[in-house]
Scaffold this active site. Structure first.
Site, short mmCIF file in Angstrom:
data_model
loop_
_atom_site.label_atom_id
_atom_site.label_comp_id
_atom_site.label_asym_id
_atom_site.label_seq_id
_atom_site.Cartn_x
_atom_site.Cartn_y
_atom_site.Cartn_z
N SER A 446 0.83 -1.20 0.00
CA SER A 446 0.00 0.00 0.00
C SER A 446 0.87 1.26 0.00
O SER A 446 1.68 1.45 -0.90
CB SER A 446 -0.97 -0.03 1.19
OG SER A 446 -1.91 1.00 1.12
N ASP A 498 -8.79 -4.67 -6.39
CA ASP A 498 -8.26 -3.75 -5.37
C ASP A 498 -8.45 -2.29 -5.81
O ASP A 498 -8.08 -1.90 -6.91
CB ASP A 498 -6.78 -4.07 -5.16
CG ASP A 498 -6.18 -3.29 -3.99
OD1 ASP A 498 -6.87 -2.41 -3.43
OD2 ASP A 498 -5.02 -3.56 -3.65
#
Length: 674
Positions: A446, A498
């Site tokens: 991330s 995602d």
């Protein structure tokens, strides 16, 4: 639907948003009215206590008042359910009904006060059941009034003054050629930025209000305030548009032709490359997940995590590495040891120091892969969120890169912070003095993935053999020139749908454009859209046949629809009709891309499966231009971002015995799938 105008200002709620809150309050009021009626019927003719006359009058007036309130709520719910998002004509009387309902709060407030006075002064000798009923009525009134005030504060729009709206209409701000109009818009933008800055300061009141935080608040406020500033949408309109867009995307996916399967020999170099990268990525993902410390360890091991950590957290240790900040009890470091299987002596530097643009990381010797591994933590604190949201572009000149070089400001700043620690403080020099034959590997998830990728770009000229594995990196990370430069040494791993790898400013502009299209073309009431959308998200089923696109009528898409156009409060350089080039690069924001080569891990089979069934995955090399240029709405858009989900998917691919090969529909023909 534009926000409802009442009491001389625009509110953050539309006239078709009162179906659900009105129905909920109606249910409460009906139960309350029935209870009061039963109480009155039981005690009718038996009000012979000291305050019996007052009690009788109180119950009678309460029944009448509740009946009037119920009638007004029925009218509000019925009228609010009429029409569609873009057809508010049947709801013209909503403002008058809201005024009438607001007036009813005055006698209700007065009667609640009188009931409280009666219970306190004149209830002696009366039936306890009657006294309890009055107390319940008083408490219920106060609770409903309290939540009404909270609701009003939630939907209050600080920028909804009708004076500014009237001035805008007088000056014709849809045509911005006049200097007065330009000055007015500039003032409106400045006010919007100040409002969002105030909100951010209130939300982050626990953070220090220094120069770096104030600069971050200002940049984020400018970004957020400008996103929907050119539209007249309320939050429920956006929710309805997302629900419609998800179903539309699912319908398109169901209609897509399956890929043809092509076999390759087991000794194919392409297959070997993919298998090698998957094996390395699975190994590095363990370190990227471990960088989150004990919260992720306990989340991934809910039954045994606390027990395993509790024995070692507070134990004093004599170590030869540096531990910096934020781990007073040692639980973070203990969880890293448990997750990676490394020994104390394998760590060179561990930093849990966390500020805006300064994120935790650790440096360790990975003897299994003969590498010096730098793992950067992802988002885990409010300070990290501010780093994420500082999404404007910042120049990032790199020697050897031809073309425009720029990157996400917040992540670039975090990368420079770690770069200075590694190089200026001699951390990497110390590591290579211990293991000079090892190579440098950088990883993260991330926010950590984006930081790791830019850090790898910064260190590439110094360490030509370095490799970077970035898991679920932010989509709006670096310019095209930097992304192409990083393909030689960066591998980005993205799981399924995602959201974060598709989250960039151009993609968000594209999403806004599509939401406007969905909302303007749907001819169903908003409450039906939201009800079916919630059911579809939770239980699945077939996508509803709401008309949301103009099929086979391309000639009518040469200009924005009237519904689309009416949702724009002013002409916008960032907004384009879907008739124009559908690429999000046609926006006012500079395009940013995912780093390196992209390994896309996709779950096979139905989009919804049993909780007890094991998912099957395939992996493919994907093109960032094609596969990640728009946001995909799905229940898994957030689940697929979790580091434990990414790790499980990679481990599942590694443990699979059979592999199927087929060309990716989203990649070049020479790339393959595993």
């Amino acid at each position: 639907m534009p926000g409802m105008v009442a009491f001389g200002r625009r509110w953050g709620i539309a006239s078709d948003d009162l179906v659900f809150p009105g129905a909920f309050e109606l249910f409460i009021r009906v139960i309350w009215w029935i209870g009061s009626l039963v109480l009155y019927s039981i005690h009718k003719g038996h009000f012979d206590c000291d305050g019996g006359t007052v009690l009788h009058s109180y119950l009678v007036v309460l029944l009448v008042l509740l009946a009037v309130i119920i009638f007004s709520l029925c009218a509000i719910v019925y009228v609010s359910a009429q029409g569609t998002i873009m057809n508010p004509g049947p709801r013209r009387s909503m403002t008058a009904l809201v005024y009438f309902r607001a007036l009813l709060y005055i006698p209700e407030f007065i009667w609640a006060c009188l009931g409280a006075i009666w219970v306190n002064d004149d209830s002696g000798g009366c039936d306890p059941a009657a006294v309890g009923g009055v107390i319940g009525a008083v408490i219920s009134s106060w609770i409903l009034i309290f939540f009404t005030v909270v609701g009003v504060l939630v939907v209050f729009d600080p920028l909804g003054s009708q004076r500014r709206t009237a001035l805008a209409e007088q000056q014709g701000l849809r045509d911005l050629e006049s200097s007065e109009g330009a000055q007015f818009l500039s003032t409106a933008r400045s006010l919007a930025v100040r409002v969002w800055e105030s909100r951010l300061r209130l939300l982050c009141c626990c953070l220090p209000q220094d120069d770096s935080h104030r600069a971050a608040f200002s940049g984020i406020a400018q970004l957020v305030s400008g996103f929907f500033s050119d539209t007249d949408l309320v939050a429920s309109d956006i929710a309805a548009g997302l629900a419609l867009l998800h179903q539309e995307q699912d319908k398109m996916e169901q209609c897509r032709d399956p890929d043809d399967v092509v076999s390759h020999s087991p000794s194919s170099p392409i297959r070997e490359d993919l298998e090698i990268e998957l094996e390395r990525a699975t190994h590095c993902m363990q370190f990227a997940a471990a960088a989150y410390g004990w919260p992720m360890y306990v989340y991934s091991n809910p039954l045994t995590g606390l027990c395993k950590l509790s024995g070692d957290c507070c134990r004093s240790r004599s170590t030869q590495y540096d531990i910096v900040g934020g781990d007073n009890l040692g639980c973070h470091f203990t969880s890293i040891l448990q997750s990676t299987g490394l020994q104390y002596r394998d760590f060179i530097h561990v930093s849990f120091h966390n500020q805006i643009y300064e994120i935790p990381f650790f440096v360790a010797l990975d003897h299994k892969k003969e590498s010096i591994l730098v793992a950067v933590r992802g988002t885990l604190s409010l300070k990290d969120v501010l780093t994420d949201l500082s999404a404007v572009c910042e120049n990032l000149p790199i020697e050897g890169v031809s073309g425009a070089s720029y990157a996400h400001k917040g992540i670039s700043q975090a990368s420079h912070y770690i770069y200075k620690k590694l190089v200026n403080d001699g951390i990497l020099r110390q590591a290579f003095s211990i293991a000079p034959e090892y190579r440098l590997v950088i990883t993260g998830h991330s926010l950590g993935a984006g930081t790791a990728a830019i850090l790898a770009v910064l260190l590439r000229n110094m360490y030509p053999t370095l490799q970077c594995y970035a898991f679920s990196p932010p989509g709006g990370l670096m310019s095209k020139a930097l992304a192409d430069y990083s393909k030689e040494f960066v591998v980005s791993v993205v799981l399924g749908k995602d959201l974060v790898p598709r989250l960039s400013l151009p993609n968000m502009e594209d999403l806004k454009k599509r939401i406007l299209k969905m909302v303007s073309n749907c001819n169903k009431p908003k409450y039906r859209i939201l009800l079916h959308g919630c059911w579809y998200e939770v239980f699945g089923g077939e996508p509803d046949d709401f008309p949301t696109e103009l099929e086979n009528r391309e000639e009518e898409l040469n200009a924005p629809l009237l519904g689309e156009e009416s949702l724009l409060v002013r002409s916008s350089a960032s907004y384009q009709s879907l008739a124009s080039d559908d690429s999000p690069t046609n926006t006012t924001h500079l395009p940013l891309y995912l780093p390196g080569r992209i390994l896309h891990v996709i779950e096979e089979g139905p989009t919804r499966r049993s909780c007890f069934s094991q998912p099957r995955y395939r992996a493919e090399w994907a093109s960032s231009d094609a596969a990640f240029r728009s946001v995909l709405i799905s229940p898994r858009m957030l689940v697929d971002h979790m580091p434990d989900a990414v790790l499980r998917a990679l481990q599942s691919l590694g443990s699979a015995r059979g592999f199927s090969f087929c060309p990716s529909s989203m990649s070049n023909s020479h790339l393959n799938v595993i």
